[in-house]
Design a protein around this motif. Structure first.
Motif, PDB file in Angstrom:
ATOM      1  N   ILE A 242      52.112  25.356  24.285  1.00  0.00           N
ATOM      2  CA  ILE A 242      53.341  24.770  23.755  1.00  0.00           C
ATOM      3  C   ILE A 242      53.017  24.085  22.429  1.00  0.00           C
ATOM      4  CG2 ILE A 242      55.240  23.167  24.172  1.00  0.00           C
ATOM      5  CD1 ILE A 242      54.712  23.419  27.153  1.00  0.00           C
ATOM      6  N   TYR A 243      53.715  24.512  21.386  1.00  0.00           N
ATOM      7  CA  TYR A 243      53.582  23.904  20.069  1.00  0.00           C
ATOM      8  C   TYR A 243      54.846  23.111  19.769  1.00  0.00           C
ATOM      9  CZ  TYR A 243      49.623  27.048  19.234  1.00  0.00           C
ATOM     10  OH  TYR A 243      48.420  27.706  19.313  1.00  0.00           O
ATOM     11  N   ARG A 244      54.703  22.095  18.921  1.00  0.00           N
ATOM     12  CA  ARG A 244      55.890  21.319  18.568  1.00  0.00           C
ATOM     13  C   ARG A 244      55.885  20.982  17.083  1.00  0.00           C
ATOM     14  NH1 ARG A 244      54.898  15.260  21.228  1.00  0.00           N
ATOM     15  NH2 ARG A 244      53.190  14.639  19.854  1.00  0.00           N
ATOM     16  N   LEU A 245      57.086  20.723  16.559  1.00  0.00           N
ATOM     17  CA  LEU A 245      57.292  20.372  15.157  1.00  0.00           C
ATOM     18  C   LEU A 245      58.260  19.206  15.097  1.00  0.00           C
ATOM     19  CD1 LEU A 245      56.959  21.099  12.083  1.00  0.00           C
ATOM     20  CD2 LEU A 245      59.021  22.515  12.362  1.00  0.00           C
ATOM     21  N   TYR A 246      57.855  18.134  14.433  1.00  0.00           N
ATOM     22  CA  TYR A 246      58.709  16.947  14.324  1.00  0.00           C
ATOM     23  C   TYR A 246      59.869  17.225  13.373  1.00  0.00           C
ATOM     24  CZ  TYR A 246      60.062  12.069  13.688  1.00  0.00           C
ATOM     25  OH  TYR A 246      60.755  10.886  13.644  1.00  0.00           O
ATOM     26  N   ASP A 247      61.065  16.905  13.832  1.00  0.00           N
ATOM     27  CA  ASP A 247      62.266  17.107  13.021  1.00  0.00           C
ATOM     28  C   ASP A 247      62.689  15.756  12.425  1.00  0.00           C
ATOM     29  OD1 ASP A 247      64.609  18.828  12.219  1.00  0.00           O
ATOM     30  OD2 ASP A 247      65.676  17.301  13.362  1.00  0.00           O
ATOM     31  N   GLN A 248      62.525  15.626  11.105  1.00  0.00           N
ATOM     32  CA  GLN A 248      62.799  14.342  10.440  1.00  0.00           C
ATOM     33  C   GLN A 248      64.237  13.890  10.628  1.00  0.00           C
ATOM     34  OE1 GLN A 248      60.629  12.489   8.816  1.00  0.00           O
ATOM     35  NE2 GLN A 248      58.892  13.788   8.312  1.00  0.00           N
ATOM     36  N   LYS A 249      65.150  14.837  10.624  1.00  0.00           N
ATOM     37  CA  LYS A 249      66.575  14.506  10.670  1.00  0.00           C
ATOM     38  C   LYS A 249      66.960  13.806  11.976  1.00  0.00           C
ATOM     39  CE  LYS A 249      68.849  17.931   8.967  1.00  0.00           C
ATOM     40  NZ  LYS A 249      69.655  19.181   8.908  1.00  0.00           N
ATOM     41  N   THR A 250      66.416  14.288  13.085  1.00  0.00           N
ATOM     42  CA  THR A 250      66.819  13.766  14.404  1.00  0.00           C
ATOM     43  C   THR A 250      65.772  12.863  15.050  1.00  0.00           C
ATOM     44  OG1 THR A 250      65.876  15.688  15.525  1.00  0.00           O
ATOM     45  CG2 THR A 250      68.190  15.829  14.861  1.00  0.00           C
ATOM     46  N   GLY A 251      64.523  12.917  14.547  1.00  0.00           N
ATOM     47  CA  GLY A 251      63.455  12.164  15.199  1.00  0.00           C
ATOM     48  C   GLY A 251      62.984  12.826  16.484  1.00  0.00           C
ATOM     49  N   LEU A 252      63.391  14.074  16.690  1.00  0.00           N
ATOM     50  CA  LEU A 252      63.012  14.819  17.896  1.00  0.00           C
ATOM     51  C   LEU A 252      62.086  15.976  17.509  1.00  0.00           C
ATOM     52  CD1 LEU A 252      66.593  14.941  19.439  1.00  0.00           C
ATOM     53  CD2 LEU A 252      64.698  13.502  20.228  1.00  0.00           C
ATOM     54  N   TYR A 253      61.646  16.718  18.513  1.00  0.00           N
ATOM     55  CA  TYR A 253      60.737  17.838  18.266  1.00  0.00           C
ATOM     56  C   TYR A 253      61.404  19.176  18.580  1.00  0.00           C
ATOM     57  CZ  TYR A 253      56.731  14.678  17.858  1.00  0.00           C
ATOM     58  OH  TYR A 253      55.853  13.704  17.444  1.00  0.00           O
TER      59      TYR A 253
END
Length: 213
Positions: free
Chosen positions: A37-48
């Motif tokens: 499982i890979y993840r990427l931080y989403d600046q707009k929402t603060g979620l991944y």
């Protein structure tokens, strides 16, 4: 209402089975039972955002796609389903899905559309399913349930050359409300592999169900 999916999105999904698209920013979050499982931080929402790569043994690709699409059957094997139904909105089918959350958190619900395509890619049979949330007047928000917006999912499934399948999944949603970060991390780290394990069991049950007809 037009379907929201483009040919390019279907192509992008199946190509992840061959070559992982993990540009800068994506990090390996966890690896368990042959699933990464890979993840990427989403600046707009603060979620991944999440990308999942792995395989399901003893679960043929077409059967896996059929099980995933079968909403009535999912109500039998997915313990977190509170409600799941399909409604027509004009020409398109809209799905309503309520998910059980642990106390004291409120349940979440989703309203989304999805589309499955069975692709022939130079002789390879690949099943791609895309889904995304949508807002429609006949599915208003309900009191006491948090509506999930921004839900997006891509799923690509192909035979592993034996009796199992290779799987790629992209996933993002915004669960809303005040959910502690440890719970969101737990859901990704434990929930996704557990969901795939449940899918594997469901495939075996589905095959038995079909053969007993």
């Amino acid at each position: 209402m037009e379907l929201a999916f483009t040919e390019e999105q279907f192509q992008e999904a199946w190509k992840e089975l061959d070559e992982r698209a993990l540009p800068e920013g994506w990090e390996l979050f966890t690896e368990t039972m042959g699933i990464q499982i890979y993840r990427l931080y989403d600046q707009k929402t603060g979620l991944y955002e999440y990308k999942i790569y792995g395989g399901l043994a003893d679960c043929p690709a077409e059967l896996c796609a059929d099980v995933y699409m079968d909403l009535d059957y999912r109500k039998q094997w997915d313990q977190y389903v509170k409600a799941l139904q399909e409604d027509r909105n004009g020409e398109d089918k809209v799905i309503y899905w309520e998910v059980k959350y642990p106390f004291p958190l409120s349940n979440r619900d989703y309203v989304y559309i999805r589309e499955r395509r069975d692709l022939d890619v130079t002789g390879r049979k690949i099943f791609v399913i895309l889904a995304q949330s949508i807002s429609v007047p006949h599915c208003p928000e309900k009191s006491g349930i948090v509506r999930v917006n921004g839900y997006k999912q891509s799923l690509a499934i192909e035979s592993d050359g034996s009796n199992g399948c290779k799987v790629f999944m992209y996933y993002f949603d915004n669960p809303g409300g005040m959910i502690p970060s440890w719970l969101i991390n737990w859901a990704a780290k434990s929930g996704v592999p557990n969901f795939l394990k449940d899918m594997q069991k469901a495939c075996k049950g589905y095959a038995t169900k079909d053969s007993s007809k």
